[in-house]
Design a protein around this motif. Structure first.
Motif, PDB file in Angstrom:
ATOM      1  N   ARG A  51       0.845  -1.236  -0.021  1.00  0.00           N
ATOM      2  CA  ARG A  51      -0.060   0.053   0.122  1.00  0.00           C
ATOM      3  C   ARG A  51       0.853   1.101  -0.024  1.00  0.00           C
ATOM      4  O   ARG A  51       1.798   1.465   0.806  1.00  0.00           O
ATOM      5  CB  ARG A  51      -0.851  -0.069   1.330  1.00  0.00           C
ATOM      6  N   ALA A  52       0.663   1.791  -0.975  1.00  0.00           N
ATOM      7  CA  ALA A  52       1.532   3.234  -1.126  1.00  0.00           C
ATOM      8  C   ALA A  52       0.897   4.182  -1.986  1.00  0.00           C
ATOM      9  O   ALA A  52       0.045   3.964  -2.620  1.00  0.00           O
ATOM     10  CB  ALA A  52       2.980   2.833  -1.825  1.00  0.00           C
ATOM     11  N   ILE A  53       1.317   5.500  -1.717  1.00  0.00           N
ATOM     12  CA  ILE A  53       0.783   6.686  -2.550  1.00  0.00           C
ATOM     13  C   ILE A  53       1.966   7.219  -3.170  1.00  0.00           C
ATOM     14  O   ILE A  53       3.007   7.582  -2.623  1.00  0.00           O
ATOM     15  CB  ILE A  53       0.041   7.733  -1.811  1.00  0.00           C
ATOM     16  N   VAL A  54       1.953   7.642  -4.402  1.00  0.00           N
ATOM     17  CA  VAL A  54       2.980   8.553  -5.118  1.00  0.00           C
ATOM     18  C   VAL A  54       2.282   9.411  -5.935  1.00  0.00           C
ATOM     19  O   VAL A  54       1.129   9.046  -6.591  1.00  0.00           O
ATOM     20  CB  VAL A  54       3.703   7.661  -6.253  1.00  0.00           C
ATOM     21  N   ILE A  55       2.652  10.583  -5.662  1.00  0.00           N
ATOM     22  CA  ILE A  55       1.871  11.838  -6.557  1.00  0.00           C
ATOM     23  C   ILE A  55       3.069  12.272  -7.539  1.00  0.00           C
ATOM     24  O   ILE A  55       4.312  12.827  -7.137  1.00  0.00           O
ATOM     25  CB  ILE A  55       1.578  12.964  -5.312  1.00  0.00           C
ATOM     26  N   VAL A  56       2.488  12.695  -8.714  1.00  0.00           N
ATOM     27  CA  VAL A  56       3.339  13.006  -9.838  1.00  0.00           C
ATOM     28  C   VAL A  56       2.869  14.464 -10.290  1.00  0.00           C
ATOM     29  O   VAL A  56       1.377  14.543 -10.334  1.00  0.00           O
ATOM     30  CB  VAL A  56       3.232  12.309 -11.033  1.00  0.00           C
ATOM     31  N   ASP A  57       3.620  15.244 -10.367  1.00  0.00           N
ATOM     32  CA  ASP A  57       3.069  16.890 -10.928  1.00  0.00           C
ATOM     33  C   ASP A  57       2.733  16.722 -12.493  1.00  0.00           C
ATOM     34  O   ASP A  57       3.128  15.980 -13.162  1.00  0.00           O
ATOM     35  CB  ASP A  57       4.063  17.743 -10.490  1.00  0.00           C
ATOM     36  N   GLU A  58       2.551  17.951 -12.807  1.00  0.00           N
ATOM     37  CA  GLU A  58       1.976  18.026 -14.374  1.00  0.00           C
ATOM     38  C   GLU A  58       3.187  18.014 -15.221  1.00  0.00           C
ATOM     39  O   GLU A  58       3.083  17.639 -16.447  1.00  0.00           O
ATOM     40  CB  GLU A  58       1.551  19.641 -14.581  1.00  0.00           C
ATOM     41  N   ASN A  59       4.594  17.964 -14.671  1.00  0.00           N
ATOM     42  CA  ASN A  59       5.676  17.548 -15.703  1.00  0.00           C
ATOM     43  C   ASN A  59       6.381  16.529 -15.494  1.00  0.00           C
ATOM     44  O   ASN A  59       7.520  16.119 -15.800  1.00  0.00           O
ATOM     45  CB  ASN A  59       6.962  18.707 -14.974  1.00  0.00           C
ATOM     46  N   GLY A  60       5.594  15.493 -14.771  1.00  0.00           N
ATOM     47  CA  GLY A  60       6.067  14.195 -14.501  1.00  0.00           C
ATOM     48  C   GLY A  60       7.050  13.849 -13.524  1.00  0.00           C
ATOM     49  O   GLY A  60       7.773  12.682 -13.353  1.00  0.00           O
ATOM     50  N   ASN A  61       7.361  14.975 -12.705  1.00  0.00           N
ATOM     51  CA  ASN A  61       8.237  14.596 -11.456  1.00  0.00           C
ATOM     52  C   ASN A  61       7.449  14.189 -10.193  1.00  0.00           C
ATOM     53  O   ASN A  61       6.108  14.513  -9.903  1.00  0.00           O
ATOM     54  CB  ASN A  61       8.821  16.173 -11.006  1.00  0.00           C
ATOM     55  N   ILE A  62       7.875  13.416  -9.592  1.00  0.00           N
ATOM     56  CA  ILE A  62       7.406  12.874  -8.247  1.00  0.00           C
ATOM     57  C   ILE A  62       7.526  13.805  -7.176  1.00  0.00           C
ATOM     58  O   ILE A  62       8.788  14.148  -6.874  1.00  0.00           O
ATOM     59  CB  ILE A  62       8.147  11.640  -7.848  1.00  0.00           C
ATOM     60  N   VAL A  63       6.344  14.111  -6.593  1.00  0.00           N
ATOM     61  CA  VAL A  63       6.467  15.324  -5.687  1.00  0.00           C
ATOM     62  C   VAL A  63       6.061  14.724  -4.271  1.00  0.00           C
ATOM     63  O   VAL A  63       6.157  15.754  -3.185  1.00  0.00           O
ATOM     64  CB  VAL A  63       5.434  16.401  -6.054  1.00  0.00           C
ATOM     65  N   TYR A  64       5.646  13.664  -3.831  1.00  0.00           N
ATOM     66  CA  TYR A  64       5.219  13.066  -2.747  1.00  0.00           C
ATOM     67  C   TYR A  64       5.176  11.372  -2.771  1.00  0.00           C
ATOM     68  O   TYR A  64       4.708  10.910  -4.009  1.00  0.00           O
ATOM     69  CB  TYR A  64       3.734  13.597  -2.262  1.00  0.00           C
ATOM     70  N   THR A  65       5.584  10.793  -1.826  1.00  0.00           N
ATOM     71  CA  THR A  65       5.570   9.496  -1.808  1.00  0.00           C
ATOM     72  C   THR A  65       5.156   8.849  -0.161  1.00  0.00           C
ATOM     73  O   THR A  65       5.514   9.756   0.492  1.00  0.00           O
ATOM     74  CB  THR A  65       6.589   8.726  -2.214  1.00  0.00           C
ATOM     75  N   GLU A  66       4.518   8.056  -0.185  1.00  0.00           N
ATOM     76  CA  GLU A  66       4.107   7.418   1.413  1.00  0.00           C
ATOM     77  C   GLU A  66       4.076   5.953   1.008  1.00  0.00           C
ATOM     78  O   GLU A  66       3.181   5.106   0.325  1.00  0.00           O
ATOM     79  CB  GLU A  66       2.688   7.841   1.787  1.00  0.00           C
ATOM     80  N   GLN A  67       4.902   5.261   1.669  1.00  0.00           N
ATOM     81  CA  GLN A  67       4.662   3.869   1.980  1.00  0.00           C
ATOM     82  C   GLN A  67       4.157   3.383   3.321  1.00  0.00           C
ATOM     83  O   GLN A  67       4.700   3.802   4.306  1.00  0.00           O
ATOM     84  CB  GLN A  67       6.354   3.035   1.937  1.00  0.00           C
ATOM     85  N   VAL A  68       2.939   3.012   3.164  1.00  0.00           N
ATOM     86  CA  VAL A  68       2.150   2.757   4.376  1.00  0.00           C
ATOM     87  C   VAL A  68       2.913   1.458   5.185  1.00  0.00           C
ATOM     88  O   VAL A  68       3.182   0.584   4.734  1.00  0.00           O
ATOM     89  CB  VAL A  68       0.862   2.427   4.121  1.00  0.00           C
TER      90      VAL A  68
END
Length: 165
Positions: free
Chosen positions: A132-149
């Motif tokens: 279970r994880a969250i990865v957030i990608v911005d409009e330019n394709g860069n990862i701006v946030y991650t969470e490994q639960v």
């Protein structure tokens, strides 16, 4: 490898989530209509990758429901709910639950997403599924946030993830 737990019992993933600031890896995932979706299909949008073992578990289903509620109010943002569930099971769940604001995608065909994002579980009863994880990608394709639960039975930190948008 990420050291996580399942109800307090130690399990591991094949690696760690991608680093914040790095480019998001492309993927080929199967949609509920059996079409293939890639990262470029969502170019120019903010992307929340809601990654989990199976929509047929309580916590996974809860995360899809919660992001479905929140996604309706997000501007220029898509929520991709990713598991190894068959697209048919994902479609059945969404139909039964009235889920319309998120996009369900399956990694069943190759498992390459789980390997590329290093969320594949290596041992224990959920081996070969995604953590279970969250990865957030911005409009330019860069990862701006991650969470490994840390424990798979826990829900992600929705508030922190949405603040990163």
């Amino acid at each position: 490898m990420a050291n996580i737990t399942l109800k307090g019992n130690a399990i591991n993933t094949i690696g760690t989530l991608p680093k914040t600031g790095s480019k998001a890896a492309d993927f080929k995932l199967t949609a509920v209509d059996l079409s293939v979706k890639n990262l470029k299909d969502y170019a120019g949008k903010k992307i929340i990758l809601n990654i989990f073992p199976s929509v047929d578990t309580g916590t996974c289903a809860a995360s899809v429901r919660e992001f479905n509620k929140k996604a309706a109010d997000l501007k220029n943002t898509v929520v991709l709910c990713i598991s190894k569930d068959l697209p048919f099971a994902q479609a059945r769940f969404c139909g039964a639950e009235g889920i319309e604001n998120v996009i369900m995608l399956s990694d069943f065909a190759t498992g390459s997403f789980g390997k590329d994002y290093e969320v594949e579980i290596t041992n224990g009863p959920l081996a070969h599924l995604h953590s279970r994880a969250i990865v957030i990608v911005d409009e330019n394709g860069n990862i701006v946030y991650t969470e490994q639960v840390p424990d798979i039975v826990d829900e992600p930190n929705y508030e922190a993830a949405l603040k990163a948008i």
